[in-house]
Design a protein around this motif. Structure first.
Motif, PDB file in Angstrom:
ATOM      1  N   LEU A  87     -24.146 -92.061  30.395  1.00 38.41           N
ATOM      2  CA  LEU A  87     -25.479 -91.714  30.882  1.00 38.41           C
ATOM      3  C   LEU A  87     -26.332 -91.163  29.743  1.00 38.41           C
ATOM      4  N   MET A  88     -25.709 -90.294  28.918  1.00 40.13           N
ATOM      5  CA  MET A  88     -26.451 -89.739  27.790  1.00 40.13           C
ATOM      6  C   MET A  88     -26.855 -90.838  26.825  1.00 40.13           C
ATOM      7  N   GLU A 141     -15.204 -88.978  34.933  1.00 36.92           N
ATOM      8  CA  GLU A 141     -16.503 -88.310  34.996  1.00 36.92           C
ATOM      9  C   GLU A 141     -17.072 -88.086  33.601  1.00 36.92           C
ATOM     10  N   LEU A 142     -16.208 -87.648  32.670  1.00 37.34           N
ATOM     11  CA  LEU A 142     -16.698 -87.384  31.303  1.00 37.34           C
ATOM     12  C   LEU A 142     -17.244 -88.656  30.680  1.00 37.34           C
ATOM     13  N   SER A 197     -18.490 -91.200  32.220  1.00 35.94           N
ATOM     14  CA  SER A 197     -19.776 -91.586  32.806  1.00 35.94           C
ATOM     15  C   SER A 197     -20.890 -90.702  32.280  1.00 35.94           C
ATOM     16  N   ILE A 198     -20.596 -89.404  32.008  1.00 39.68           N
ATOM     17  CA  ILE A 198     -21.649 -88.546  31.450  1.00 39.68           C
ATOM     18  C   ILE A 198     -22.025 -89.025  30.051  1.00 39.68           C
ATOM     19  N   VAL A 199     -21.016 -89.383  29.249  1.00 40.48           N
ATOM     20  CA  VAL A 199     -21.297 -89.874  27.889  1.00 40.48           C
ATOM     21  C   VAL A 199     -22.172 -91.129  27.959  1.00 40.48           C
TER      22      VAL A 199
END
Lengths: 330, 186
Positions: B171-172, B164-165, B167-169
């Motif tokens: 996405l950012m 998840e982390l 994918s957040i990175v």
């Protein structure tokens, strides 16, 4: 059984022979096809129907001087054509020509093919840069942005296939589609995949044409704008290797399309599966590629990139989601 | 995935299967070393990037020998196929090839020996550590086999937070790239 030293040697020789014959004779096929489409005979002087033309071309290319102009980066300039050939031939190792003709049925063979395809991009980039020619540099910049853009929808479409088959092994994917055309991924009846898989097939086919830098996407060697693009400074066999690499990439792309979507070596009616069906499928696909090249005019760079980023990538993302939904729901 | 030769023989002859595998292993090591040397030593930036690509290719070979073919393929696909190409692309677009001037002679004369000594110290420390440590041989388990099914399962169960982390990175990064690209348009 695998320890016999003859198996790798026979496959090595066989793959080299297949690659060489294809690289030579696809040039002939293309010139004949182009001639047919443009209402002229094409090559016809050397041998019956011009069949010895590739041989004559080969002798001509090999006997010409390999010019290395001043101001080029010597080592990279000489190495780049070789890098163009290596991934194309290496890719053939994992292609399942039939149920028992495959050099190595490794897991992850799909990934290996894409890794090698991205190596081919380096050859164009380095060849164009090392030439020290502004046309060549513009051409390699175009080629790289194009290949990066079209790799994404291609990989996303393959993910859908991998989800259906549950394997990254090309052999398993092909075996999964045996038993008649209604099992092939493009027309798959099971789970209703036939409703949308043709979209994936079209995306994949467009991407494979774009990845091999063929017209209408041949921005890299647009001869009316860039002389001959990254091949401008290459003479004799350097040029020859780039051309052979391009034809081999077309063959690999056709093999991949046939394996992923058209059932590999399977017969459409489930009767006589074998290598002949695979060859028939890849040559029909290659003929289509030639046909498209001589029918459509070249696009423009921004249109090419828009097609990938604004149309193909959204469609292939939706394709992945729809595939997941169909697998789970039906 | 099975290792190429298992169990490994103690002293294989050169002309056996083990010997051939050993030669291929030495070749991958040679690729890593020569690629790294080219990347460090060469004067032209594009040659340095080519050296980096060669080094990454060798690293993929090392991963394959460590029985993780998935990581090897990803190394080829991402580092050779995308990262080095983007670096080369950036170099081609940015500035024309310029002569490396003398610059500040005092500092530039100091950089080489300093770098070499730091690298040498690291190399010596890692070598001593590698030779002194009593290595344990763990039995091969399904989790450690490195095949893609296990990678997927661990990513979605025991390591889902990492997934998840990442994918957040990503996405950012995508949103940031879009913002920068949009700003330059008007």
């Amino acid at each position: 059984m695998e320890t016999s030293i003859w198996r790798p040697i026979i496959y090595l020789v066989g793959i080299m022979a297949f690659a060489g014959v294809n690289a030579a004779y696809l040039g002939w096929c293309e010139r004949k096809g182009a001639g047919r489409i443009q209402r002229r005979p094409g090559p016809k002087e050397v041998g019956p129907a011009g069949l010895l033309q590739p041989l004559a071309d080969g002798i001509k290319l090999m006997t010409k001087q390999l010019l290395v102009p001043q101001g080029v980066d010597g080592i990279i300039f000489r190495v780049a054509p070789v890098i163009a050939m290596i991934p194309a031939i290496t890719s053939m190792v994992v292609i399942p020509f039939s149920g028992n003709i495959q050099a190595r049925a490794m897991e992850l063979s799909v990934l290996l093919l894409f890794a090698l395809a991205s190596l081919a991009m380096i050859a164009i980039l380095l060849g164009g840069w090392a030439s020290g020619n502004k046309y060549a540099i513009i051409s390699s910049a175009r080629a790289v942005s194009q290949n990066l853009a079209y790799e994404i929808p291609m990989l996303l479409t393959v993910i859908a296939i991998v989800m259906i088959s549950g394997s990254m092994n090309l052999r398993d994917i092909a075996i999964d589609q045996q038993g008649g055309f209604w099992h092939w991924n493009i027309f798959r009846f099971e789970n209703g995949h036939f409703l949308y898989m043709w979209v994936g097939f079209i995306i994949f086919f467009i991407c494979s044409i774009a990845e091999t830098n063929r017209a209408p996407f041949d921005m890299a060697e647009a001869e009316s704008e860039l002389v001959a693009g990254f091949m401008t400074e290459y003479s004799s066999m350097g040029f020859g290797l780039f051309m052979m690499g391009e034809y081999l990439n077309i063959v690999v792309g056709a093999c991949l399309t046939a394996t992923l979507f058209l059932g590999g070596w399977d017969c459409p009616f489930g009767q006589t599966p074998g290598v002949w069906w695979f060859l028939l499928k890849i040559y029909i696909l290659i003929f289509t590629v030639i046909w498209v090249r001589w029918t459509f005019p070249r696009t423009q760079v921004y249109r090419l990139l828009n097609l990938s980023w604004k149309i193909l990538i959204p469609f292939s993302l939706v394709n992945v989601l729809v595939t997941a939904a169909f697998i789970k729901v039906f | 995935m099975q290792p190429l030769v298992w169990p490994p023989m103690a002293n294989p002859t050169l002309f056996s299967l083990e010997g051939a595998v050993g030669i291929i292993f030495l070749l991958t090591i040679a690729l890593v070393v020569t690629g790294g040397l080219i990347a460090v030593v060469s004067q032209r930036l594009v040659r340095a990037v080519s050296g980096l690509a060669i080094c990454f290719t060798g690293l993929a070979g090392v991963y394959y020998f460590l029985l993780s073919p998935f990581v090897a393929m990803m190394q080829l696909l991402i580092y050779v196929g995308a990262v080095s190409i983007l670096i080369a692309f950036g170099i081609m677009m940015a500035t024309p090839e310029q002569e490396i001037g003398p610059g500040n002679a005092w500092i530039s004369r100091l950089v080489g020996p300093l770098g070499a000594s730091v690298g040498g110290l690291f190399f010596a420390a890692l070598t001593i550590l590698g030779l002194k440590t009593p290595w344990q041989v763990f039995p091969r388990t399904a989790e450690a086999s490195g095949d893609i099914e296990q990678v997927g399962k661990t990513l979605l169960t025991s390591h889902s937070m990492v997934f998840e982390l990442i994918s957040i990175v990503l996405l950012m990064a995508i949103i940031g790239a879009l913002v920068i690209a949009r700003r330059g348009r008007n």
